[in-house]
Design a protein around this motif. Structure first.
Motif, PDB file in Angstrom:
ATOM      1  N   VAL A  62       0.839  -1.206   0.000  1.00  0.00           N
ATOM      2  CA  VAL A  62       0.000   0.000   0.000  1.00  0.00           C
ATOM      3  C   VAL A  62       0.870   1.250   0.000  1.00  0.00           C
ATOM      4  N   GLU A  63       1.923   1.238   0.814  1.00  0.00           N
ATOM      5  CA  GLU A  63       2.817   2.393   0.891  1.00  0.00           C
ATOM      6  C   GLU A  63       3.549   2.636  -0.429  1.00  0.00           C
ATOM      7  N   LYS A  64       4.006   1.585  -1.084  1.00  0.00           N
ATOM      8  CA  LYS A  64       4.770   1.724  -2.321  1.00  0.00           C
ATOM      9  C   LYS A  64       3.896   2.116  -3.514  1.00  0.00           C
ATOM     10  N   GLU A  65       2.641   1.745  -3.488  1.00  0.00           N
ATOM     11  CA  GLU A  65       1.694   2.058  -4.563  1.00  0.00           C
ATOM     12  C   GLU A  65       2.178   1.607  -5.934  1.00  0.00           C
ATOM     13  N   SER A  66       2.965   0.534  -5.968  1.00  0.00           N
ATOM     14  CA  SER A  66       3.419  -0.008  -7.247  1.00  0.00           C
ATOM     15  C   SER A  66       3.654  -1.505  -7.061  1.00  0.00           C
ATOM     16  N   PRO A  67       3.613  -2.249  -8.164  1.00  0.00           N
ATOM     17  CA  PRO A  67       3.851  -3.693  -8.055  1.00  0.00           C
ATOM     18  C   PRO A  67       5.258  -3.995  -7.546  1.00  0.00           C
ATOM     19  N   LEU A  68       5.375  -5.090  -6.842  1.00  0.00           N
ATOM     20  CA  LEU A  68       6.691  -5.525  -6.384  1.00  0.00           C
ATOM     21  C   LEU A  68       7.455  -6.125  -7.557  1.00  0.00           C
ATOM     22  N   PRO A  69       8.769  -5.926  -7.613  1.00  0.00           N
ATOM     23  CA  PRO A  69       9.564  -6.523  -8.693  1.00  0.00           C
ATOM     24  C   PRO A  69       9.473  -8.050  -8.664  1.00  0.00           C
ATOM     25  N   GLU A  70       9.585  -8.653  -9.827  1.00  0.00           N
ATOM     26  CA  GLU A  70       9.442 -10.103  -9.940  1.00  0.00           C
ATOM     27  C   GLU A  70      10.446 -10.851  -9.072  1.00  0.00           C
ATOM     28  N   HIS A  71      11.697 -10.392  -9.017  1.00  0.00           N
ATOM     29  CA  HIS A  71      12.690 -11.100  -8.207  1.00  0.00           C
ATOM     30  C   HIS A  71      12.333 -11.061  -6.716  1.00  0.00           C
ATOM     31  N   VAL A  72      11.692  -9.987  -6.273  1.00  0.00           N
ATOM     32  CA  VAL A  72      11.260  -9.889  -4.874  1.00  0.00           C
ATOM     33  C   VAL A  72      10.111 -10.856  -4.621  1.00  0.00           C
ATOM     34  N   VAL A  73       9.153 -10.906  -5.529  1.00  0.00           N
ATOM     35  CA  VAL A  73       8.007 -11.815  -5.378  1.00  0.00           C
ATOM     36  C   VAL A  73       8.481 -13.270  -5.377  1.00  0.00           C
ATOM     37  N   ARG A  74       9.450 -13.593  -6.227  1.00  0.00           N
ATOM     38  CA  ARG A  74      10.002 -14.959  -6.237  1.00  0.00           C
ATOM     39  C   ARG A  74      10.603 -15.320  -4.877  1.00  0.00           C
ATOM     40  N   GLU A  75      11.399 -14.409  -4.317  1.00  0.00           N
ATOM     41  CA  GLU A  75      12.029 -14.697  -3.020  1.00  0.00           C
ATOM     42  C   GLU A  75      10.987 -14.729  -1.899  1.00  0.00           C
ATOM     43  N   MET A  76      10.003 -13.846  -1.962  1.00  0.00           N
ATOM     44  CA  MET A  76       8.920 -13.874  -0.967  1.00  0.00           C
ATOM     45  C   MET A  76       8.202 -15.220  -1.008  1.00  0.00           C
ATOM     46  N   THR A  77       7.891 -15.695  -2.203  1.00  0.00           N
ATOM     47  CA  THR A  77       7.201 -16.975  -2.361  1.00  0.00           C
ATOM     48  C   THR A  77       8.053 -18.102  -1.813  1.00  0.00           C
TER      49      THR A  77
END
Length: 146
Positions: A62-77
């Motif tokens: 919500v704070e960033k108001e933009s999609p997370l980068p793909e490499h971040v989403v991969r590591e989060m997953t």
């Protein structure tokens, strides 16, 4: 009284699940919140946990108001799946309420920090999995919109 900055806390109605969680206090998974203590009174079971400095994934997005980068989403997953695997197969706990509000970054900077990590929190809807019981718990649980 006040709660020290080093711990977090939550209170839940007393039930069998809360008592069973007491057996799971000593775990060794960096991607699951560490429970420090469980306390009870007549009406509630209170969990005392480590304090986590970062925002929830939801608050960060919500704070960033933009999609997370793909490499971040991969590591989060990856980190989230490691935490869920440990929770289910090592602790015998099915979380049952996975959502961005129940996953926190370990530091205030979130994935902008150099060595960031996630923590799965809020096990108040968790249930024990009995490996001897052939049917897993059925029914709708968790947060309605999810």
């Amino acid at each position: 009284g006040t709660v020290p900055d080093e711990v977090g806390y939550a209170s839940y109605p007393i039930n069998v699940r809360s008592r069973m969680l007491q057996r799971k206090i000593d775990h060794h998974c960096e991607f699951i919140v560490t429970w420090l203590d469980f306390l009870e009174d007549e009406d509630y079971c209170y969990t005392v946990t480590e304090a986590i400095q970062g925002p929830t994934v939801w608050d960060y997005m919500v704070e960033k108001e933009s999609p997370l980068p793909e490499h971040v989403v991969r590591e989060m997953t990856h980190q989230l799946l490691l935490g869920l695997h440990y929770s289910l197969f090592e602790l015998g706990l099915m979380h049952r309420d996975i959502k961005p509000e129940n996953v926190m970054f370990g530091s205030e900077e979130g994935p902008d920090a150099q060595n960031w990590s996630l923590k799965l929190i809020d096990f108040d809807l968790a249930d024990l999995v009995d490996n001897d019981e052939p049917n897993l718990k059925r029914g709708v649980v968790g947060t309605f919109p999810y």
